[in-house]
Scaffold this motif. Structure first.
Motif, PDB file in Angstrom:
ATOM      1  N   ASP A 182       7.668   1.957 -10.588  1.00 40.58           N
ATOM      2  CA  ASP A 182       7.990   0.826  -9.725  1.00 40.58           C
ATOM      3  C   ASP A 182       6.800  -0.132  -9.735  1.00 40.58           C
ATOM      4  OD1 ASP A 182       8.656  -0.999  -7.805  1.00 40.58           O
ATOM      5  OD2 ASP A 182       8.888   0.432  -6.163  1.00 40.58           O
ATOM      6  N   SER A 184       6.517  -2.995  -8.614  1.00 37.31           N
ATOM      7  CA  SER A 184       6.390  -3.915  -7.482  1.00 37.31           C
ATOM      8  C   SER A 184       5.097  -3.661  -6.704  1.00 37.31           C
ATOM      9  CB  SER A 184       7.593  -3.780  -6.547  1.00 37.31           C
ATOM     10  OG  SER A 184       7.602  -2.507  -5.901  1.00 37.31           O
ATOM     11  N   ILE A 185       4.487  -2.509  -6.903  1.00 38.62           N
ATOM     12  CA  ILE A 185       3.220  -2.194  -6.237  1.00 38.62           C
ATOM     13  C   ILE A 185       2.155  -3.233  -6.593  1.00 38.62           C
ATOM     14  CG2 ILE A 185       2.428  -0.633  -8.083  1.00 38.62           C
ATOM     15  CD1 ILE A 185       1.835  -0.055  -4.332  1.00 38.62           C
ATOM     16  N   SER A 187       2.686  -6.398  -7.119  1.00 44.44           N
ATOM     17  CA  SER A 187       2.947  -7.614  -6.343  1.00 44.44           C
ATOM     18  C   SER A 187       2.415  -7.453  -4.924  1.00 44.44           C
ATOM     19  CB  SER A 187       4.445  -7.911  -6.301  1.00 44.44           C
ATOM     20  OG  SER A 187       4.951  -8.109  -7.596  1.00 44.44           O
ATOM     21  N   LYS A 188       2.533  -6.232  -4.400  1.00 47.82           N
ATOM     22  CA  LYS A 188       2.036  -5.965  -3.048  1.00 47.82           C
ATOM     23  C   LYS A 188       0.513  -6.034  -2.994  1.00 47.82           C
ATOM     24  CE  LYS A 188       5.787  -2.658  -2.080  1.00 47.82           C
ATOM     25  NZ  LYS A 188       6.073  -1.228  -1.817  1.00 47.82           N
ATOM     26  N   PHE A 189      -0.131  -5.647  -4.093  1.00 46.68           N
ATOM     27  CA  PHE A 189      -1.594  -5.600  -4.137  1.00 46.68           C
ATOM     28  C   PHE A 189      -2.073  -6.369  -5.371  1.00 46.68           C
ATOM     29  CE2 PHE A 189      -0.210  -1.818  -1.828  1.00 46.68           C
ATOM     30  CZ  PHE A 189      -0.981  -1.895  -0.678  1.00 46.68           C
ATOM     31  N   SER A 228      -4.741   5.850  -2.753  1.00 49.81           N
ATOM     32  CA  SER A 228      -3.542   6.074  -1.942  1.00 49.81           C
ATOM     33  C   SER A 228      -3.612   7.440  -1.291  1.00 49.81           C
ATOM     34  CB  SER A 228      -2.275   5.965  -2.797  1.00 49.81           C
ATOM     35  OG  SER A 228      -2.165   7.081  -3.658  1.00 49.81           O
ATOM     36  N   LEU A 252      -4.305   1.755  -0.315  1.00 51.75           N
ATOM     37  CA  LEU A 252      -2.876   1.508  -0.455  1.00 51.75           C
ATOM     38  C   LEU A 252      -2.044   2.148   0.641  1.00 51.75           C
ATOM     39  CD1 LEU A 252      -2.661   2.321  -4.277  1.00 51.75           C
ATOM     40  CD2 LEU A 252      -3.005   0.079  -3.241  1.00 51.75           C
ATOM     41  N   VAL A 255       2.177   5.705  -0.755  1.00 57.44           N
ATOM     42  CA  VAL A 255       2.963   5.041  -1.801  1.00 57.44           C
ATOM     43  C   VAL A 255       4.014   6.021  -2.326  1.00 57.44           C
ATOM     44  CG1 VAL A 255       1.202   3.388  -2.510  1.00 57.44           C
ATOM     45  CG2 VAL A 255       1.229   5.641  -3.542  1.00 57.44           C
ATOM     46  N   GLU A 259       5.895   4.317  -7.289  1.00 59.31           N
ATOM     47  CA  GLU A 259       4.696   3.474  -7.285  1.00 59.31           C
ATOM     48  C   GLU A 259       3.496   4.236  -7.832  1.00 59.31           C
ATOM     49  OE1 GLU A 259       5.620   0.528  -3.506  1.00 59.31           O
ATOM     50  OE2 GLU A 259       4.952   2.588  -3.127  1.00 59.31           O
TER      51      GLU A 259
END
Length: 356
Positions: A182, A184-185, A187-189, A228, A252, A255, A259
């Protein structure tokens, strides 16, 4: 299998990490090995987060919820074993006392081996409780299961348990095959750039040695670290506040597996400076993604990973990770490690060990 086995389903009431993951995945594979003639059941608390879908392990739904793990393990599960005339199988470092201990896993004896890590009143109570169970399992279990030769030797030294009574059944990584990345992790960080950060994973306990990351990150501001994991009550590392102060460390929090796999696949290396591990699953998961792994040369880790890893001294951060990573790890050993440590192999070993 000549005895009636009742599995303690307490792990189904917790998140699937570490011990709980081991229990869940090993039993899923054990279910494939068993036949309908094998008398194996699992007692599932009414507040279980998940109920497994087994073909051969019989599901017994308890009307009782786990409101207290000590009450469940010591009294309620014992009563169920006694009532059904079954031998208990316990995965979580706990078991009923005395003759109803049954078969039990002791993944490690961290509480016994590392007393200085337990500083406040709550953590000392946890330590006393864990040692009480470790002593009971070591003395009273029909067989003691553990996850490495390191843990086996520690149990023998601490509790004088006969070597032949202890069976080593290691962890695995094969659950990770079905996990999709995934991304998208990232984009989050946004501070994390693929191929340009170090990643570490694990509960934020003292033994995970975040101090090493703190010291290294302070001296190498050009390197980015992603960490994490969640805080475990009573085991919180003293170094979390120090990590918050470092601009090149990204905390993080929790997660997802998806992720985690994305982070392992994209990291410069997976760093695991732990001081004490009965086995150490995260580097195995990282290895399966093709990541380079940098791990401490302590406890069980050299036994498990051999020359598939780059090693660091967990007490000394005076090194350069980029230079260390220039050395080539043995690719054949990496494959051997991944082939050896699977939940399918763990289930086969467990099945043989349960034959009385």
């Amino acid at each position: 299998m000549t005895s009636k086995i009742l599995i303690n389903g307490n792990f189904l009431c917790r998140s699937l990490t570490g011990i709980e993951r081991f229990a869940f995945e090993t039993l899923k594979n054990l279910d494939e090995i068993l036949t309908t003639s094998d008398d194996v059941s699992i007692l599932v608390p009414s507040n279980a987060k998940i109920i497994p879908d087994y073909k051969n392990i019989k599901i017994i739904k308890s009307p009782l919820a786990i409101t207290s793990f000590p009450k469940w393990d010591i009294f309620q599960f014992k009563k169920a074993c006694k009532k059904s005339g079954a031998v208990g199988l316990n995965f979580s470092n706990t078991a009923p006392f005395g003759k109803y201990t049954g078969f039990a896993f002791l993944h490690d004896i961290y509480g016994y081996d590392c007393p200085k890590d337990f500083k406040n009143f709550r953590s000392r109570l946890i330590r006393i409780y864990s040692i009480l169970h470790a002593r009971n399992i070591s003395h009273n279990a029909k067989k003691v299961f553990t996850v490495s030769e390191f843990s086996k030797n520690q149990i023998i030294k601490a509790f004088k348990t006969p070597s032949e009574k202890i069976k080593v059944i290691p962890n695995g990584w094969d659950h990770f095959k079905s996990v999709k990345c995934d991304d998208s992790i990232f984009s989050k960080f946004p501070a994390l750039k693929k191929g340009d950060f170090y990643f570490t994973l694990g509960s934020l306990q003292k033994r995970k040695n975040l101090k090493w990351i703190v010291d290294y990150a302070k001296n190498h501001p050009e390197d980015t670290f992603a960490i994490s994991g969640k805080i475990v009550a009573g085991y919180k590392s003293d170094d979390i506040s120090s990590l918050n102060d470092l601009s090149n460390v990204v905390l993080l929090g929790y997660v997802s597996d998806e992720e985690v796999k994305a982070l392992m696949t994209a990291c410069k290396a997976f760093v695991f400076p732990s001081l004490y591990e009965g086995f150490g699953i995260p580097p195995l998961e990282a290895l399966s993604t093709g990541a380079k792994i940098v791990i401490s040369d302590s406890a069980s880790l050299p036994e498990i990973y051999r020359d598939s890893a780059v090693y660091i001294n967990p007490e000394d951060s005076n090194c350069n990770l980029s230079d260390l990573l220039k050395s080539e790890c043995n690719q054949n050993t990496r494959k051997e490690v991944l082939d050896t440590y699977t939940y399918k192999n763990a289930a086969l070993k467990l099945y043989e060990a349960l034959k009385l």
